[in-house]
Design an enzyme around this catalytic site. Structure first.
Site, PDB file in Angstrom:
ATOM      1  N   LYS A  89       0.749  -1.244  -0.157  1.00  0.00           N
ATOM      2  CA  LYS A  89       0.201  -0.038   0.113  1.00  0.00           C
ATOM      3  C   LYS A  89       0.965   1.213  -0.237  1.00  0.00           C
ATOM      4  O   LYS A  89       1.800   1.276   0.661  1.00  0.00           O
ATOM      5  CB  LYS A  89      -0.881   0.066   1.299  1.00  0.00           C
ATOM      6  CG  LYS A  89      -1.756   1.264   1.514  1.00  0.00           C
ATOM      7  CD  LYS A  89      -3.016   0.602   2.463  1.00  0.00           C
ATOM      8  CE  LYS A  89      -3.857   1.744   2.542  1.00  0.00           C
ATOM      9  NZ  LYS A  89      -4.898   1.841   3.956  1.00  0.00           N
ATOM     10  N   SER A 164      -9.573   1.516   2.566  1.00  0.00           N
ATOM     11  CA  SER A 164      -8.982   2.374   1.679  1.00  0.00           C
ATOM     12  C   SER A 164      -7.805   1.615   1.106  1.00  0.00           C
ATOM     13  O   SER A 164      -7.313   1.920   0.229  1.00  0.00           O
ATOM     14  CB  SER A 164      -8.120   3.456   2.735  1.00  0.00           C
ATOM     15  OG  SER A 164      -7.548   2.799   3.519  1.00  0.00           O
ATOM     16  N   SER A 188     -10.281  -0.755   7.045  1.00  0.00           N
ATOM     17  CA  SER A 188      -9.639  -0.807   5.618  1.00  0.00           C
ATOM     18  C   SER A 188      -8.595  -1.649   5.070  1.00  0.00           C
ATOM     19  O   SER A 188      -8.172  -1.748   3.964  1.00  0.00           O
ATOM     20  CB  SER A 188      -8.669   0.584   5.519  1.00  0.00           C
ATOM     21  OG  SER A 188      -9.517   1.712   5.306  1.00  0.00           O
TER      22      SER A 188
HETATM   23  N1  GLN Z   1     -13.353   4.088   6.144  1.00  0.00           N
HETATM   24  C1  GLN Z   1     -12.949   4.338   7.301  1.00  0.00           C
HETATM   25  C2  GLN Z   1     -12.318   5.779   6.980  1.00  0.00           C
HETATM   26  O1  GLN Z   1     -12.645   6.476   6.088  1.00  0.00           O
HETATM   27  C3  GLN Z   1     -11.789   3.526   7.533  1.00  0.00           C
HETATM   28  C4  GLN Z   1     -10.650   3.843   6.936  1.00  0.00           C
HETATM   29  C5  GLN Z   1      -9.340   3.096   7.351  1.00  0.00           C
HETATM   30  O2  GLN Z   1      -9.443   1.893   7.888  1.00  0.00           O
HETATM   31  N2  GLN Z   1      -7.973   3.359   6.766  1.00  0.00           N
HETATM   32  O3  GLN Z   1     -11.823   6.495   8.020  1.00  0.00           O
END
Ligand code: GLN
Length: 498
Positions: A89, A164, A188
């Site tokens: 990532k 994400s 995410s």
């Molecule tokens: N979807 C959640 C957010 O937008 C979690 C994102 C994540 O786990 N990085 O914050």
């Protein structure tokens, strides 16, 4: 193309090999790391482009690492992941690699050092096959907030891969890389794993070092692996986990072998089914797949018990106070002074900050910074931030109670399968709710994973979430592995990717 007929056969088979099988191919010298790396680089540069799964690819750099891995093997010094391409990532700093966190503000940032996780993969002889696309600063659930554009779900390119860590999930699903890394602040790793039909594990908070991982919400962020099988996740964890003094929340514990319990029987295992997970809100075909998965575990000799997480409903609002609060502080370092993007034209210093940040951050990131600054400001701190901290404790306490009655908790990873690109992009609250089943786990610091557990009516994958007690990763991987010995969902591939 590979030089010999023998390796040509292995080459054709490489597409759907697990890490374990790929490692065996490399160990038997039927293929070299250079061949494996070239094979996946070709996929990354072909289908990977269509899916927009990667932000950076650097074939030469990858091949240098592959040659080094082959040399290591020739010396007899290869480990289980030596020579295996892994996609990372783009939140992890990797020395010499562009590291953007999918933001314009870091669009020119070449990392001068390795994150701890990257360092460990390098030491293991794994090959970086590229840096994957993601939501900007890991803020999102659909991979649509990336400065580099959305990632497409390989199961249906009109839908999102989840976020994400959407690029990593899509890369594994489309067999662009045999495994990938991700980070999980509120879901995410698990949510994109579910929507893209792959396995993903968020370890217990503190098990993988956050050093060199660009910070979003430091008390929640945790790195983990994405791969095709539970067994492969275990192999990845054997590399990634470990104490690192440079992260003050890294836990100093004896090293674990995460594969140690894989083949244990799950007979007698008590599975907790939280009433709140199975209440209204889950799509009917997701509910059906989850029920079938639970039935499969009963066939394997597991017992099920109902448990309750009464404060789970507060997890999304609590998270959207705490995560933005931490983000507003973490993101203050992006000021156009030391590194990253700087607005080309500005007046005084304050104007330079303003223009740089106005131009460098996307809308979702700005929204988080605004919310975070608000809840931390004098007069609102007690009402929002402090209150959310108290509720966080209650949410964690619910799990302590639940684990008195069961060994692992199961439920859906997400309320629906992959949604259409653009469907929720204009409605932040709807987007935030796609993490309803995952966020509480981060607030409690627990380990959680998602594994493929069937398909919905329109042929999109459904993810089963497995939540364990603190440091129960090996047990969760055992549970996943036993399920995968009895079922075949995890080896299914999207149509048309070969
Ligand atoms: N979807 C959640 C957010 O937008 C979690 C994102 C994540 O786990 N990085 O914050």
């Amino acid at each position: 193309m590979p030089p010999s007929v023998q390796s040509a056969v292995a080459y054709a088979l490489m597409l759907n090999l697990t890490l374990k099988q790929l490692a065996a191919e490399l160990a038997s010298k039927r293929v070299s790391s250079v061949e494996v790396t070239e094979y996946f680089l070709n996929r990354v540069n072909g289908l990977g482009k269509t899916l927009n799964a990667f932000i950076s690819v650097d074939a030469e750099r990858s091949l240098v690492a592959a040659r080094a891995a082959d040399a290591l093997r020739a010396k007899g010094a290869a480990g289980p992941l030596t020579g295996i391409p892994v996609a990372h990532k783009d939140i992890f700093c990797a020395k010499g690699w562009l590291t953007t966190c999918a933001s314009k503000i870091l669009s020119n940032f070449v990392a001068p050092y390795d994150a701890h996780a990257i360092e460990l993969f390098n030491q293991a002889g794994a090959v970086i096959v590229g840096k994957t696309n993601m939501d900007e600063f890991a803020m999102g659930s659909s991979n649509e907030t990336s400065y580099y554009g959305p990632v497409k779900n390989p199961w249906n390119v009109a839908t999102v891969p989840g976020g994400s860590s959407g690029g990593s999930a899509a890369a594994v699903a489309a067999r662009l890389a045999p495994a990938a890394t991700g980070t999980d602040t509120g879901g995410s790793i698990r949510q994109p794993a579910a929507l893209s039909g792959v396995c993903g594990l968020k370890p217990t908070y503190g098990v993988v070092s956050r050093y060199g991982m660009i910070a979003f919400a430091s008390s929640l962020d945790q790195a983990g692996p994405l791969a095709k099988t539970g067994e492969d996740l275990a192999l990845m964890m054997n590399v990634m986990a470990g104490f690192d003094a440079r992260d003050s929340t890294s836990l100093e514990r004896p090293p674990e072998n995460y594969t140690r319990d894989l083949s244990k029987s799950v007979r007698g295992l008590r599975i907790g089914l939280p009433a709140e997970f199975f209440a209204a809100g889950m799509a009917p075909d997701v509910a059906r797949a989850i029920d079938e998965a639970v039935a499969e575990f009963r066939k394997l000799g597991c017992e099920t018990v109902e448990v309750s997480l009464p404060n789970m409903k507060l997890s999304v609002p609590v998270y959207y106070v705490l995560a933005p609060a931490e983000a507003s502080s973490n993101l203050s370092r992006f000021d156009g002074v030391r590194y990253g993007y700087r607005a080309p034209e500005y007046g005084d210093l304050a104007d330079m900050y303003k223009k740089t940040r106005a131009q460098g951050f996307g809308a979702e990131v700005k929204r988080r910074i605004l919310i975070g600054s608000y809840v931390l400001s004098h007069g609102y701190y007690d009402a929002y931030y402090l209150q959310a901290q108290k509720l966080r404790r209650l949410i964690a306490q619910d799990f302590v109670e639940a684990f008195k009655k069961c060994d692992v908790i199961m439920g859906p990873t997400t309320p629906t399968t992959a949604f259409k690109l653009g469907e929720k992009a204009g409605d932040p609250v709807q987007m935030y709710l796609s993490d309803i089943y995952t966020i509480a786990v981060n607030l409690a610091g627990l380990p959680g994973m998602s594994i493929p557990a069937g398909f919905c009516n329109n042929n999109l994958p459904v993810g089963l979430q497995i939540i364990g007690n603190y440091f129960a990763e090996a047990q969760m991987l055992n549970v996943a592995h036993q399920y995968q010995q009895a079922t075949g969902w995890h080896m299914r591939m999207p149509e048309g990717i070969a």
